[in-house]
Design a protein around this motif. Structure first.
Motif, PDB file in Angstrom:
ATOM      1  N   LYS A  55       0.842  -1.213   0.000  1.00 39.73           N
ATOM      2  CA  LYS A  55       0.000   0.000   0.000  1.00 39.73           C
ATOM      3  C   LYS A  55       0.867   1.249   0.000  1.00 39.73           C
ATOM      4  N   LYS A  56       0.590   2.203  -1.000  1.00 37.52           N
ATOM      5  CA  LYS A  56       1.329   3.456  -1.109  1.00 37.52           C
ATOM      6  C   LYS A  56       0.384   4.595  -1.428  1.00 37.52           C
ATOM      7  N   ASP A  57       0.936   5.857  -1.381  1.00 35.35           N
ATOM      8  CA  ASP A  57       0.168   7.025  -1.834  1.00 35.35           C
ATOM      9  C   ASP A  57       0.809   7.564  -3.103  1.00 35.35           C
ATOM     10  N   PRO A  58       0.208   8.588  -3.756  1.00 34.62           N
ATOM     11  CA  PRO A  58       0.767   9.079  -5.032  1.00 34.62           C
ATOM     12  C   PRO A  58       2.204   9.576  -4.927  1.00 34.62           C
ATOM     13  N   ALA A  59       2.625  10.007  -3.749  1.00 27.88           N
ATOM     14  CA  ALA A  59       3.999  10.469  -3.573  1.00 27.88           C
ATOM     15  C   ALA A  59       4.969   9.317  -3.351  1.00 27.88           C
ATOM     16  N   GLY A  60       4.468   8.068  -3.251  1.00 30.99           N
ATOM     17  CA  GLY A  60       5.334   6.904  -3.053  1.00 30.99           C
ATOM     18  C   GLY A  60       5.520   6.521  -1.601  1.00 30.99           C
ATOM     19  N   ASP A  61       4.884   7.221  -0.679  1.00 37.44           N
ATOM     20  CA  ASP A  61       5.024   6.900   0.743  1.00 37.44           C
ATOM     21  C   ASP A  61       4.202   5.665   1.097  1.00 37.44           C
ATOM     22  N   ILE A  62       4.756   4.846   2.028  1.00 37.32           N
ATOM     23  CA  ILE A  62       4.077   3.643   2.496  1.00 37.32           C
ATOM     24  C   ILE A  62       2.911   4.027   3.406  1.00 37.32           C
ATOM     25  N   LEU A  63       1.791   3.332   3.238  1.00 33.82           N
ATOM     26  CA  LEU A  63       0.618   3.591   4.070  1.00 33.82           C
ATOM     27  C   LEU A  63       0.305   2.345   4.903  1.00 33.82           C
ATOM     28  N   LYS A  64       0.298   2.521   6.195  1.00 34.57           N
ATOM     29  CA  LYS A  64      -0.070   1.420   7.090  1.00 34.57           C
ATOM     30  C   LYS A  64      -1.486   1.652   7.621  1.00 34.57           C
ATOM     31  N   GLY A  65      -2.099   0.567   8.079  1.00 36.55           N
ATOM     32  CA  GLY A  65      -3.431   0.668   8.670  1.00 36.55           C
ATOM     33  C   GLY A  65      -4.567   0.657   7.668  1.00 36.55           C
ATOM     34  N   ALA A  66      -4.280   0.401   6.383  1.00 35.82           N
ATOM     35  CA  ALA A  66      -5.350   0.305   5.378  1.00 35.82           C
ATOM     36  C   ALA A  66      -6.028  -1.054   5.524  1.00 35.82           C
ATOM     37  N   ALA A  67      -7.348  -1.070   5.613  1.00 37.73           N
ATOM     38  CA  ALA A  67      -8.104  -2.303   5.850  1.00 37.73           C
ATOM     39  C   ALA A  67      -8.711  -2.819   4.553  1.00 37.73           C
ATOM     40  N   PHE A  68      -8.679  -4.190   4.396  1.00 40.91           N
ATOM     41  CA  PHE A  68      -9.189  -4.833   3.187  1.00 40.91           C
ATOM     42  C   PHE A  68     -10.069  -6.026   3.550  1.00 40.91           C
ATOM     43  N   LEU A  69     -11.020  -6.309   2.659  1.00 45.04           N
ATOM     44  CA  LEU A  69     -11.831  -7.519   2.711  1.00 45.04           C
ATOM     45  C   LEU A  69     -11.655  -8.265   1.408  1.00 45.04           C
ATOM     46  N   LEU A  70     -11.666  -9.639   1.487  1.00 51.32           N
ATOM     47  CA  LEU A  70     -11.513 -10.473   0.306  1.00 51.32           C
ATOM     48  C   LEU A  70     -12.716 -11.400   0.185  1.00 51.32           C
ATOM     49  N   PHE A  71     -13.330 -11.459  -0.997  1.00 52.95           N
ATOM     50  CA  PHE A  71     -14.512 -12.288  -1.237  1.00 52.95           C
ATOM     51  C   PHE A  71     -14.221 -13.255  -2.388  1.00 52.95           C
ATOM     52  N   ASP A  72     -14.758 -14.481  -2.259  1.00 51.86           N
ATOM     53  CA  ASP A  72     -14.571 -15.460  -3.335  1.00 51.86           C
ATOM     54  C   ASP A  72     -15.622 -15.251  -4.424  1.00 51.86           C
ATOM     55  N   ALA A  73     -15.645 -16.195  -5.397  1.00 49.45           N
ATOM     56  CA  ALA A  73     -16.538 -16.042  -6.545  1.00 49.45           C
ATOM     57  C   ALA A  73     -17.999 -16.136  -6.154  1.00 49.45           C
ATOM     58  N   THR A  74     -18.310 -16.774  -5.008  1.00 47.39           N
ATOM     59  CA  THR A  74     -19.699 -16.898  -4.563  1.00 47.39           C
ATOM     60  C   THR A  74     -20.137 -15.734  -3.694  1.00 47.39           C
ATOM     61  N   GLY A  75     -19.236 -14.797  -3.407  1.00 44.30           N
ATOM     62  CA  GLY A  75     -19.568 -13.651  -2.567  1.00 44.30           C
ATOM     63  C   GLY A  75     -19.314 -13.883  -1.095  1.00 44.30           C
ATOM     64  N   GLN A  76     -18.733 -15.058  -0.742  1.00 43.55           N
ATOM     65  CA  GLN A  76     -18.427 -15.341   0.662  1.00 43.55           C
ATOM     66  C   GLN A  76     -17.078 -14.724   1.034  1.00 43.55           C
TER      67      GLN A  76
END
Length: 342
Positions: A55-76
Motif C-alpha cells: 500500500k502506497k500514496d501518489p507520492a510513493g510513501d508507504i501507508l499502514k493501517g489500510a483495511a481490506f476484505l476479500l470475497f470469493d466467486a460466490t460472494g463469501q
C-alpha cells in the motif's frame, strides 16, 4: 484289529509336499475386514495460492493501517486484514479462482480508498498488487463579487487548473457562489483560476489568480468584477420638428421703382387658397391637397429658381416701361408761345 486314531495337533496339520512332512498354520475362524481395492484412490487437492498487497500514496510513501476484505466467486468472505508498518498484507491458503478485493479504509485522513478490483489466484503462486490510494480532493468555494459594493454576482464562470490542464469548471448560481471538488496530486499543490465568462452587465476579470490547496482542505476562491461603462443618456429628447419655421420669399424684389407695374403682395405665414396651389414640376395635377397653414407648399422640386426668375422678368418689364414712357415724353412738340390764341 484296533486302529488307534492319530494324535490331534491344535496348531498344525500334516501335509505332504514333495514327499516331506511339514507344518502349516490353520485358518482362523473369525472374519476379517476386506482389503481395500487397489483401484480406489483419493483425488489430490490442487495447490493453494495467495495474494500479496503493498500500500502506497501518489507520492510513493508507504501507508499502514489500510483495511481490506476479500470475497470469493460466490460472494463469501475469504479473508480480511490491515497493512502493517511496511504497508504490506498477505492472504494465504486460497483455492485457485477469481476473488474480489475491497478496501474499507485508507487508514489516513489525507487519503481516499480505491475502487473494488478482481484478483485471479493461480495454483501455487502469489498474486502481487501495489495499490495507490489517491489524496482526498480539496473542497473549493467560489465567490464572485462587485468590486465596489461587494455584492455577490450570479452567472460568473471560471476555470481552475494546474499547468496547462483545466481540472475544474464552476459557475456561480443565483446566490453568487459555487462549490466543487478539486483533485490534489500532492500534500500541497498550486493552482490557477481564470474567469471565462463575466456576470451580465460586468466586464471580464482578466488577471489570472493563483492559490495553494492541500488534500481534503477547504479553500475559498474570490473573483471581483467591474461594471461595464455605459454612455450617459441625452438630457432632452430630440424631435423631428424644425426649431424655426422658414420665412416665405416675396414675389417682388426689394427696391422696385415707382411708376412700374403693380407687384404681388408678400406671402404671410398662412397663404391664401389661390396662392397655395402651385403646379408641380413633374406635371402632376395642380389640384393636389393644399399645404397646411404655416408651412411651404410641397411641389416635388425647389421653387426658389422659379420665383427669382419671375421677379427678374417683372423687373426687366418695369425698366422697359419706364424707358418707353420717357421716349414718348421727349417726342411730343412743345407749344408755340407766338401762336395766335384767337
Amino acid at each position: 484289529m484296533r486302529i488307534t486314531p492319530a494324535r490331534r495337533l491344535p496348531v498344525a496339520v500334516a501335509a505332504a509336499v514333495t514327499g516331506t512332512l511339514t507344518w502349516a498354520p490353520t485358518a482362523t475362524a473369525q472374519p476379517t475386514e476386506p482389503t481395500p481395492s487397489a483401484a480406489v484412490t483419493d483425488t489430490p487437492q490442487p495447490d493453494a495460492g495467495s495474494i500479496g498487497i503493498v500500500k502506497k500514496d501518489p507520492a510513493g510513501d508507504i501507508l499502514k493501517g489500510a483495511a481490506f476484505l476479500l470475497f470469493d466467486a460466490t460472494g463469501q468472505e475469504a479473508g480480511s486484514g490491515t497493512t502493517d508498518a511496511q504497508g504490506q498484507l498477505t492472504f494465504t491458503g486460497l483455492a485457485p479462482g477469481v476473488y474480489r478485493l475491497k478496501e474499507t479504509t485508507s487508514g489516513s485522513p489525507l487519503h481516499d480508498v480505491v475502487a473494488d478490483q478482481d484478483v485471479i489466484v493461480t495454483p501455487g503462486a502469489t498474486a502481487r498488487l501495489t495499490i495507490v490510494d489517491p489524496f482526498k480532493p480539496a473542497q473549493v468555494l467560489l465567490k464572485t463579487k462587485d468590486n465596489k459594493t461587494g455584492k455577490l454576482l450570479p452567472g460568473s464562470t471560471v476555470n481552475i487548473g494546474s499547468g496547462e490542464k483545466t481540472l475544474l469548471t464552476l459557475t456561480t448560481g443565483p446566490k453568487g457562489t459555487a462549490t466543487g471538488e478539486l483533485a490534489v496530486p500532492s500534500r500541497k499543490a498550486e493552482f490557477w483560476v481564470k474567469q471565462v465568462k463575466a456576470p451580465k452587465g460586468y466586464e471580464l476579470s482578466k488577471p489570472v489568480k493563483t492559490f495553494t490547496a492541500g488534500p481534503g482542505a477547504p479553500i475559498t476562491v474570490t473573483v471581483t468584477n467591474t461594471k461595464t461603462a455605459t454612455t450617459p443618456k441625452p438630457t432632452e429628447k430630440p424631435t423631428d420638428q424644425p426649431t424655426a419655421t422658414p420665412s416665405m420669399p416675396t414675389d417682388s424684389p426689394a427696391g422696385s421703382t415707382s411708376g412700374g407695374s403693380a407687384s404681388n403682395p408678400p406671402a404671410t405665414g398662412t397663404p391664401d387658397t389661390d396662392s397655395s396651389v402651385i403646379s408641380s414640376a413633374d406635371g402632376t395635377d395642380p389640384t393636389s391637397p393644399k399645404t397646411p397653414g404655416g408651412s411651404l407648399a410641397h411641389t416635388g422640386a425647389d421653387a426658389t429658381p422659379w420665383i427669382l426668375g419671375g421677379a427678374g422678368l417683372m423687373l426687366v418689364g418695369g425698366i422697359g416701361a419706364i424707358a418707353a414712357a420717357r421716349r414718348r415724353t421727349g417726342s411730343e412738340p412743345e407749344p408755340d408761345e407766338n401762336a395766335d390764341t384767337n
